[in-house]
Motif scaffolding. Sequence first.
Motif, PDB file in Angstrom:
ATOM      1  N   GLU A 116      16.702  -6.791 -31.685  1.00 47.15           N
ATOM      2  CA  GLU A 116      16.734  -6.490 -30.246  1.00 47.15           C
ATOM      3  C   GLU A 116      16.607  -4.988 -29.994  1.00 47.15           C
ATOM      4  O   GLU A 116      15.927  -4.562 -29.052  1.00 47.15           O
ATOM      5  CB  GLU A 116      18.031  -6.997 -29.632  1.00 47.15           C
ATOM      6  N   VAL A 117      17.261  -4.193 -30.829  1.00 45.25           N
ATOM      7  CA  VAL A 117      17.191  -2.732 -30.688  1.00 45.25           C
ATOM      8  C   VAL A 117      15.756  -2.267 -30.910  1.00 45.25           C
ATOM      9  O   VAL A 117      15.224  -1.460 -30.130  1.00 45.25           O
ATOM     10  CB  VAL A 117      18.157  -2.038 -31.675  1.00 45.25           C
ATOM     11  N   LEU A 118      15.136  -2.764 -31.963  1.00 49.46           N
ATOM     12  CA  LEU A 118      13.763  -2.354 -32.267  1.00 49.46           C
ATOM     13  C   LEU A 118      12.798  -2.769 -31.162  1.00 49.46           C
ATOM     14  O   LEU A 118      11.886  -2.012 -30.806  1.00 49.46           O
ATOM     15  CB  LEU A 118      13.328  -2.914 -33.623  1.00 49.46           C
ATOM     16  N   ALA A 119      12.988  -3.961 -30.595  1.00 49.11           N
ATOM     17  CA  ALA A 119      12.143  -4.409 -29.482  1.00 49.11           C
ATOM     18  C   ALA A 119      12.349  -3.513 -28.264  1.00 49.11           C
ATOM     19  O   ALA A 119      11.386  -3.160 -27.573  1.00 49.11           O
ATOM     20  CB  ALA A 119      12.460  -5.871 -29.133  1.00 49.11           C
ATOM     21  N   ALA A 120      13.581  -3.127 -28.005  1.00 46.30           N
ATOM     22  CA  ALA A 120      13.868  -2.229 -26.883  1.00 46.30           C
ATOM     23  C   ALA A 120      13.196  -0.877 -27.090  1.00 46.30           C
ATOM     24  O   ALA A 120      12.664  -0.289 -26.146  1.00 46.30           O
ATOM     25  CB  ALA A 120      15.375  -2.060 -26.712  1.00 46.30           C
ATOM     26  N   VAL A 122      10.444  -0.294 -28.756  1.00 45.69           N
ATOM     27  CA  VAL A 122       8.997  -0.475 -28.541  1.00 45.69           C
ATOM     28  C   VAL A 122       8.704  -0.472 -27.043  1.00 45.69           C
ATOM     29  O   VAL A 122       7.771   0.185 -26.584  1.00 45.69           O
ATOM     30  CB  VAL A 122       8.484  -1.765 -29.225  1.00 45.69           C
ATOM     31  N   ARG A 123       9.491  -1.232 -26.279  1.00 42.98           N
ATOM     32  CA  ARG A 123       9.297  -1.266 -24.821  1.00 42.98           C
ATOM     33  C   ARG A 123       9.457   0.127 -24.222  1.00 42.98           C
ATOM     34  O   ARG A 123       8.649   0.563 -23.402  1.00 42.98           O
ATOM     35  CB  ARG A 123      10.299  -2.226 -24.165  1.00 42.98           C
ATOM     36  N   TYR A 124      10.480   0.824 -24.613  1.00 45.41           N
ATOM     37  CA  TYR A 124      10.744   2.165 -24.075  1.00 45.41           C
ATOM     38  C   TYR A 124       9.605   3.133 -24.436  1.00 45.41           C
ATOM     39  O   TYR A 124       9.110   3.864 -23.570  1.00 45.41           O
ATOM     40  CB  TYR A 124      12.072   2.695 -24.632  1.00 45.41           C
ATOM     41  N   ASP A 125       9.219   3.117 -25.716  1.00 43.32           N
ATOM     42  CA  ASP A 125       8.194   4.056 -26.189  1.00 43.32           C
ATOM     43  C   ASP A 125       6.820   3.761 -25.595  1.00 43.32           C
ATOM     44  O   ASP A 125       5.977   4.656 -25.512  1.00 43.32           O
ATOM     45  CB  ASP A 125       8.114   4.035 -27.719  1.00 43.32           C
ATOM     46  N   SER A 126       6.580   2.518 -25.179  1.00 38.67           N
ATOM     47  CA  SER A 126       5.279   2.176 -24.606  1.00 38.67           C
ATOM     48  C   SER A 126       5.246   2.390 -23.103  1.00 38.67           C
ATOM     49  O   SER A 126       4.304   1.961 -22.444  1.00 38.67           O
ATOM     50  CB  SER A 126       4.915   0.734 -24.961  1.00 38.67           C
ATOM     51  N   GLY A 127       6.251   3.009 -22.572  1.00 44.87           N
ATOM     52  CA  GLY A 127       6.282   3.301 -21.143  1.00 44.87           C
ATOM     53  C   GLY A 127       6.896   2.200 -20.329  1.00 44.87           C
ATOM     54  O   GLY A 127       6.748   2.168 -19.106  1.00 44.87           O
ATOM     55  N   ARG A 128       7.508   1.232 -20.977  1.00 45.23           N
ATOM     56  CA  ARG A 128       8.235   0.108 -20.335  1.00 45.23           C
ATOM     57  C   ARG A 128       7.284  -0.801 -19.735  1.00 45.23           C
ATOM     58  O   ARG A 128       6.889  -1.436 -19.071  1.00 45.23           O
ATOM     59  CB  ARG A 128       9.287   0.622 -19.376  1.00 45.23           C
TER      60      ARG A 128
END
Length: 128
Positions: A116-120, A122-128
């Motif tokens: 879940e942390v890693l997925a979060a 990825v979402r954050y780094d891709s601009g959400r």
Amino acid sequence: MTTIDGTDEQLPFDVFARNCPSRETLGHVTGRWGALTLGALREDTLRFNELRRRVEGVSEKMLSQTLHALERDGLVHREAQPTNPPRVDYRLTPLGRDVTGRLMGLIELLEERMPEVLAARVRYDSGR
């Protein structure tokens, strides 16, 4: 209970208060090297170099400073053996075992929830 100043008055400790001594101890326990050192000692007594190998990436100086702080806080016991060459063993105190037990709960939770942390991330780094 006797307090740090030798009186029998129980002082309230508040980690959120700037000058509370519990804040310093919290830092020792939850800092990267403190948490990893306590976790490494949870199952066994270890020598300095065994600890250093177990806690990958810690320098000799940083491990030494960490062990001194944890020993000063009463979480780790250091025992020098009168052998040649000298042998020094480190183990958790009863207080250290209690603190480490709770700390390991947090560590285990983080390890379990890392997907879940890693997925979060990825979402954050891709601009959400």
